[in-house]
Each structure stands twice: as C-alpha cells, then as structure tokens.
Design a protein around this motif. Structure first.
Motif, PDB file in Angstrom:
ATOM      1  N   LEU A   1       0.836  -1.183   0.000  1.00 14.08           N
ATOM      2  CA  LEU A   1       0.000   0.000   0.000  1.00 14.08           C
ATOM      3  C   LEU A   1       0.879   1.244   0.000  1.00 14.08           C
ATOM      4  CD1 LEU A   1      -2.524  -0.999   2.825  1.00 14.08           C
ATOM      5  CD2 LEU A   1      -2.938  -1.077   0.378  1.00 14.08           C
ATOM      6  N   SER A   2       0.488   2.228  -0.742  1.00 14.13           N
ATOM      7  CA  SER A   2       1.161   3.525  -0.737  1.00 14.13           C
ATOM      8  C   SER A   2       0.568   4.368   0.393  1.00 14.13           C
ATOM      9  CB  SER A   2       0.930   4.236  -2.071  1.00 14.13           C
ATOM     10  OG  SER A   2       1.449   3.474  -3.136  1.00 14.13           O
ATOM     11  N   PRO A   3       1.258   5.413   0.824  1.00 16.65           N
ATOM     12  CA  PRO A   3       0.716   6.262   1.884  1.00 16.65           C
ATOM     13  C   PRO A   3      -0.687   6.781   1.529  1.00 16.65           C
ATOM     14  CG  PRO A   3       3.007   6.793   1.530  1.00 16.65           C
ATOM     15  CD  PRO A   3       2.599   5.835   0.444  1.00 16.65           C
ATOM     16  N   GLY A   4      -1.642   6.600   2.445  1.00 14.00           N
ATOM     17  CA  GLY A   4      -3.018   7.039   2.238  1.00 14.00           C
ATOM     18  C   GLY A   4      -3.887   6.044   1.486  1.00 14.00           C
ATOM     19  N   GLN A   5      -3.304   5.023   0.889  1.00 12.05           N
ATOM     20  CA  GLN A   5      -4.065   4.034   0.126  1.00 12.05           C
ATOM     21  C   GLN A   5      -4.798   3.099   1.091  1.00 12.05           C
ATOM     22  OE1 GLN A   5      -1.658   1.566  -2.436  1.00 12.05           O
ATOM     23  NE2 GLN A   5      -3.358   1.211  -3.820  1.00 12.05           N
ATOM     24  N   VAL A   6      -6.031   2.704   0.715  1.00 10.18           N
ATOM     25  CA  VAL A   6      -6.869   1.863   1.566  1.00 10.18           C
ATOM     26  C   VAL A   6      -7.170   0.547   0.862  1.00 10.18           C
ATOM     27  CG1 VAL A   6      -9.092   1.688   2.758  1.00 10.18           C
ATOM     28  CG2 VAL A   6      -7.943   3.888   2.618  1.00 10.18           C
ATOM     29  N   LEU A   7      -7.059  -0.544   1.590  1.00 10.40           N
ATOM     30  CA  LEU A   7      -7.425  -1.879   1.109  1.00 10.40           C
ATOM     31  C   LEU A   7      -8.599  -2.345   1.945  1.00 10.40           C
ATOM     32  CD1 LEU A   7      -6.826  -4.578  -0.438  1.00 10.40           C
ATOM     33  CD2 LEU A   7      -5.408  -5.174   1.520  1.00 10.40           C
ATOM     34  N   ARG A   8      -9.695  -2.761   1.328  1.00 15.25           N
ATOM     35  CA  ARG A   8     -10.868  -3.256   2.049  1.00 15.25           C
ATOM     36  C   ARG A   8     -10.928  -4.776   1.878  1.00 15.25           C
ATOM     37  NH1 ARG A   8     -16.344  -0.165   1.875  1.00 15.25           N
ATOM     38  NH2 ARG A   8     -15.223   0.855   3.546  1.00 15.25           N
ATOM     39  N   ALA A   9     -11.101  -5.490   3.005  1.00 16.68           N
ATOM     40  CA  ALA A   9     -11.157  -6.950   2.982  1.00 16.68           C
ATOM     41  C   ALA A   9     -12.165  -7.433   4.005  1.00 16.68           C
ATOM     42  CB  ALA A   9      -9.779  -7.533   3.278  1.00 16.68           C
ATOM     43  N   GLU A  10     -12.617  -8.662   3.819  1.00 20.80           N
ATOM     44  CA  GLU A  10     -13.518  -9.271   4.783  1.00 20.80           C
ATOM     45  C   GLU A  10     -12.807  -9.425   6.115  1.00 20.80           C
ATOM     46  OE1 GLU A  10     -15.335 -13.627   5.057  1.00 20.80           O
ATOM     47  OE2 GLU A  10     -16.169 -12.475   3.389  1.00 20.80           O
ATOM     48  N   SER A  11     -13.511  -9.167   7.186  1.00 26.39           N
ATOM     49  CA  SER A  11     -12.936  -9.292   8.518  1.00 26.39           C
ATOM     50  C   SER A  11     -12.445 -10.725   8.733  1.00 26.39           C
ATOM     51  CB  SER A  11     -13.989  -8.939   9.561  1.00 26.39           C
ATOM     52  OG  SER A  11     -13.459  -9.038  10.847  1.00 26.39           O
ATOM     53  N   GLY A  12     -11.254 -10.857   9.305  1.00 32.55           N
ATOM     54  CA  GLY A  12     -10.683 -12.175   9.564  1.00 32.55           C
ATOM     55  C   GLY A  12      -9.789 -12.693   8.461  1.00 32.55           C
ATOM     56  N   ALA A  13      -9.653 -11.960   7.351  1.00 31.67           N
ATOM     57  CA  ALA A  13      -8.848 -12.424   6.223  1.00 31.67           C
ATOM     58  C   ALA A  13      -7.371 -12.060   6.380  1.00 31.67           C
ATOM     59  CB  ALA A  13      -9.371 -11.844   4.914  1.00 31.67           C
ATOM     60  N   MET A  14      -7.041 -11.144   7.301  1.00 33.56           N
ATOM     61  CA  MET A  14      -5.676 -10.660   7.438  1.00 33.56           C
ATOM     62  C   MET A  14      -4.791 -11.683   8.133  1.00 33.56           C
ATOM     63  SD  MET A  14      -3.297  -8.886   9.614  1.00 33.56           S
ATOM     64  CE  MET A  14      -4.254  -8.261  10.942  1.00 33.56           C
ATOM     65  N   LEU A  15      -3.653 -11.996   7.515  1.00 34.20           N
ATOM     66  CA  LEU A  15      -2.664 -12.887   8.104  1.00 34.20           C
ATOM     67  C   LEU A  15      -1.554 -12.096   8.789  1.00 34.20           C
ATOM     68  CD1 LEU A  15      -2.295 -15.492   5.215  1.00 34.20           C
ATOM     69  CD2 LEU A  15      -3.616 -15.719   7.320  1.00 34.20           C
ATOM     70  N   PHE A  16      -1.126 -11.001   8.153  1.00 39.24           N
ATOM     71  CA  PHE A  16      -0.097 -10.145   8.730  1.00 39.24           C
ATOM     72  C   PHE A  16      -0.179  -8.776   8.105  1.00 39.24           C
ATOM     73  CE2 PHE A  16       1.913 -11.786   4.926  1.00 39.24           C
ATOM     74  CZ  PHE A  16       2.603 -10.691   4.427  1.00 39.24           C
ATOM     75  N   MET A  17       0.416  -7.780   8.783  1.00 31.17           N
ATOM     76  CA  MET A  17       0.552  -6.442   8.213  1.00 31.17           C
ATOM     77  C   MET A  17       1.829  -5.823   8.755  1.00 31.17           C
ATOM     78  SD  MET A  17      -2.466  -4.365  10.105  1.00 31.17           S
ATOM     79  CE  MET A  17      -2.487  -4.066  11.862  1.00 31.17           C
ATOM     80  N   THR A  18       2.445  -4.958   7.947  1.00 35.09           N
ATOM     81  CA  THR A  18       3.691  -4.328   8.346  1.00 35.09           C
ATOM     82  C   THR A  18       3.410  -3.090   9.198  1.00 35.09           C
ATOM     83  OG1 THR A  18       3.754  -3.078   6.273  1.00 35.09           O
ATOM     84  CG2 THR A  18       4.952  -5.164   6.330  1.00 35.09           C
ATOM     85  N   GLN A  19       4.449  -2.604   9.817  1.00 36.12           N
ATOM     86  CA  GLN A  19       4.341  -1.414  10.647  1.00 36.12           C
ATOM     87  C   GLN A  19       3.868  -0.233   9.806  1.00 36.12           C
ATOM     88  OE1 GLN A  19       7.940  -0.568  12.711  1.00 36.12           O
ATOM     89  NE2 GLN A  19       7.018   0.984  14.002  1.00 36.12           N
TER      90      GLN A  19
END
Length: 85
Positions: A1-19
């Motif tokens: 993701l670029s600064p300010g960019q938003v990704l929408r996903a179904e709740s519970g689909a996230m495995l990891f995210m960076t700082q």
C-alpha cells in the motif's frame, strides 16, 4: 500500500501487516443493514479497511488469506490476456 491508500477486505482475512498499516473494522458505510445482507449471503458481517500511514516514498504490506485450506500460486496475467475470471 502507498501512503493514504486503503485496502478493504472481509474481517478475519488478514494474516499479517507491516508497521504503519492501520486496521479499522466496521459494518461498512451502509451500517447494520449492509452487514446483515453480507451475512445472509454467507460473507462476514464486518469488513476491515487497512490504511497505510507511513511517510511518502515508503510502502506497507497486508497479507490476506482464506478461511479454508488452499494454495496460493503466482500467475503472470500477460499469459492470460491481462485478466483472469
């Protein structure tokens, strides 16, 4: 993701995210009625928005997965005319 960019996903689909990635879970813009519609069609009632809030010139990553066993494979879209359905 670029600064300010938003990704929408179904709740519970996230495995990891960076700082620098912020997660916000809601029923969506249409509120409870939209959540119930999603639930009636077998989807999760909640949706999550992931926004990268890091400095310009940097990027954040969100890893998404499924709730059933699967295999993720890399495909070159150029080999399929630019899209896959």
């Amino acid at each position: 993701l670029s600064p300010g960019q938003v990704l929408r996903a179904e709740s519970g689909a996230m495995l990891f995210m960076t700082q620098g990635v912020k997660m916000e879970t809601t029923l969506g813009a249409d509120g409870v009625s939209a959540g119930f519609k999603r639930m009636l069609t077998g989807q999760n009632m909640f949706i999550s928005d992931y926004t990268y809030e890091g400095p310009e010139g940097t990027a954040g990553t969100v890893g998404l997965g499924t709730d059933f066993p699967s295999k993720i494979i890399r495909l070159d879209l150029e080999e399929y005319g630019g899209k896959i359905v």
